[in-house]
Design an enzyme around this catalytic site. Structure first.
Site, short mmCIF file in Angstrom:
data_model
loop_
_atom_site.label_atom_id
_atom_site.label_comp_id
_atom_site.label_asym_id
_atom_site.label_seq_id
_atom_site.Cartn_x
_atom_site.Cartn_y
_atom_site.Cartn_z
N LYS A 85 0.86 -1.18 0.00
CA LYS A 85 0.00 0.00 0.00
C LYS A 85 0.90 1.24 0.00
O LYS A 85 1.81 1.36 0.85
CB LYS A 85 -0.91 -0.01 1.23
CG LYS A 85 -1.92 -1.14 1.23
CD LYS A 85 -2.97 -0.96 0.14
CE LYS A 85 -4.12 -1.94 0.31
NZ LYS A 85 -5.15 -1.77 -0.73
N ASP B 57 -0.34 -0.48 -4.58
CA ASP B 57 -1.73 -0.02 -4.61
C ASP B 57 -1.80 1.33 -3.90
O ASP B 57 -1.59 1.40 -2.69
CB ASP B 57 -2.63 -1.04 -3.90
CG ASP B 57 -4.11 -0.68 -3.99
OD1 ASP B 57 -4.43 0.39 -4.57
OD2 ASP B 57 -4.94 -1.46 -3.49
N GLU C 73 -1.84 -0.34 -8.90
CA GLU C 73 -3.29 -0.38 -8.74
C GLU C 73 -3.81 0.98 -8.30
O GLU C 73 -3.26 1.61 -7.40
CB GLU C 73 -3.62 -1.45 -7.67
CG GLU C 73 -5.07 -1.85 -7.64
CD GLU C 73 -5.31 -2.94 -6.59
OE1 GLU C 73 -4.47 -3.85 -6.45
OE2 GLU C 73 -6.33 -2.87 -5.91
N ASP D 25 -9.30 -0.45 -9.44
CA ASP D 25 -10.07 -1.11 -8.37
C ASP D 25 -11.28 -0.23 -8.01
O ASP D 25 -12.41 -0.53 -8.40
CB ASP D 25 -9.14 -1.33 -7.16
CG ASP D 25 -9.85 -1.92 -5.95
OD1 ASP D 25 -11.08 -2.14 -6.01
OD2 ASP D 25 -9.20 -2.16 -4.91
N LYS E 50 -17.87 -5.44 -4.47
CA LYS E 50 -18.23 -4.40 -5.46
C LYS E 50 -19.13 -4.99 -6.55
O LYS E 50 -20.05 -4.32 -7.02
CB LYS E 50 -16.97 -3.83 -6.13
CG LYS E 50 -16.04 -3.08 -5.22
CD LYS E 50 -14.86 -2.49 -6.01
CE LYS E 50 -14.02 -3.57 -6.66
NZ LYS E 50 -13.03 -3.05 -7.60
#
Ligand code: MG
Length: 338
Positions: free
Chosen positions: A155, A179, A205, A231, A256
């Site tokens: 992250k 990400d 991402e 995403d 999602k």
């Protein structure tokens, strides 16, 4: 069919921080669907980024109960009724759909992946390193390597991105994905890209806000072979063609898509458009992860580690071997309450 739901608190083994927020616990909704002597289980991971909460998920499930009918095999019609009669609430819809798949599998005595014509073998999953100090990142990377993971997802968007990635490379040569959870600007991306190539980052991402398409189009020119995966900007089938214009792949999460069936439609659409496919997750127990893992064999990238980030997993049945989540041969989703 009789439906019961409860909110469960999942405790993270370590504080989990991303560009947007940080948490030590997370809340999911466990669902039990009873039909003709069998119990189907499903789990919702509502996410505030998408204006969903455990309360809104449970309220949606209550409203869904009278619309389900009495045939768990009647999935297309059930989902059409839910979509027609109720406002969107993807995590809750995914929990209900997972419980229906679990029931169908148990009725047939077969695992869901087998009924879908797929396999229990899944590509190696990445293990996620939340945003941390440089020292903390080194510790997390070292633990992941020792635990047998073969891929890391880092992250970023926290200010020390480059220093943390450099630090990881002092510990391991494993493939690294990053990400940013919408946390970068184009200037951030421009400054970091040559370094990311040097550090052999496998993919990026969601670098920018989901609505900031201009920045994605800008990055198209700069990315130099590193795939960009969407995403937060890709939820359901109509989104897939839209993102093909500015990205190289999508990260599917059942929270999602609203379930396995929509995720399958999206995988087919993505293939037709030449997009790569990741299957990802929220902070979830083995129950939520088991539902997503059923279709993981169709994906290029697997990021199903939510159940490995928590302590006291309320469900069991998923295995882990050679860095990959291993699906059970047991009927349905193959997991059971501990
Ligand atoms: Mg993500």
């Amino acid at each position: 069919m009789e439906l019961r739901s409860q909110t469960r608190t999942l405790t993270l083994a370590q504080t989990f921080a991303i560009a947007r927020d940080s948490r030590d616990v997370d809340h999911v909704v466990g669902l039990e669907l009873r039909h003709d002597g069998l119990v189907g289980h499903g789990e919702a991971s509502p996410y505030d980024r998408y204006s969903e909460t455990p309360e809104s998920a449970r309220e949606w499930l209550e409203r869904a109960a009278p619309l389900i009918g009495d045939d768990p095999f009647d999935l297309e019609a059930i989902e059409a009724r839910l979509d027609r009669e109720l406002p969107p609430q993807a995590a809750a819809r995914a929990a209900l759909e997972a419980a229906l798949h679990d029931l169908v599998g148990k009725r047939c005595g077969q695992p869901t992946w087998k009924l879908l014509g797929l396999t229990s073998r899944t590509p190696a999953t990445s293990f996620t390193l939340g945003i941390d100090s440089v020292e903390g990142t080194i510790d997390r990377a070292r633990s992941a390597v020792e635990a047998g993971f073969r891929l890391l997802k880092v992250k970023v968007g926290g200010g020390e991105d480059l220093a943390r990635l450099e630090a990881i490379r002092t510990v391991t040569d494993l493939p690294v994905r990053v990400d940013a959870n919408e946390g970068w600007t184009v200037a951030d991306a421009r400054a970091l890209l040559p370094e990311l190539r040097r550090l052999r980052v496998e993919l990026i991402e969601q670098p920018f806000h989901a609505d900031d398409i201009d920045s994605f189009l800008n990055l198209r020119e700069l990315r130099g072979g590193i795939p960009i995966v969407v995403d937060e900007g890709c939820h359901r089938l109509p989104d897939v063609a839209r993102i093909a214009r500015y990205a190289d792949g999508l990260n599917l999460k059942l929270a999602k898509t609203g379930g396995i069936r929509e995720a399958l439609r999206m995988i087919h659409a993505a293939r037709a458009l030449g997009l790569r496919v990741m299957v990802g997750c929220m902070i979830e127990s083995s129950l939520g992860i088991a539902a997503a893992a059923q279709i993981a064999s169709l994906c290029d990238y697997v990021d199903l580690d939510g159940h490995l980030l928590i302590t006291g997993d309320p469900f069991s049945g998923l295995g882990f071997a050679d860095g990959a989540v291993v699906l059970s041969d047991a009927p349905g989703l193959g997991v059971a309450p501990r």
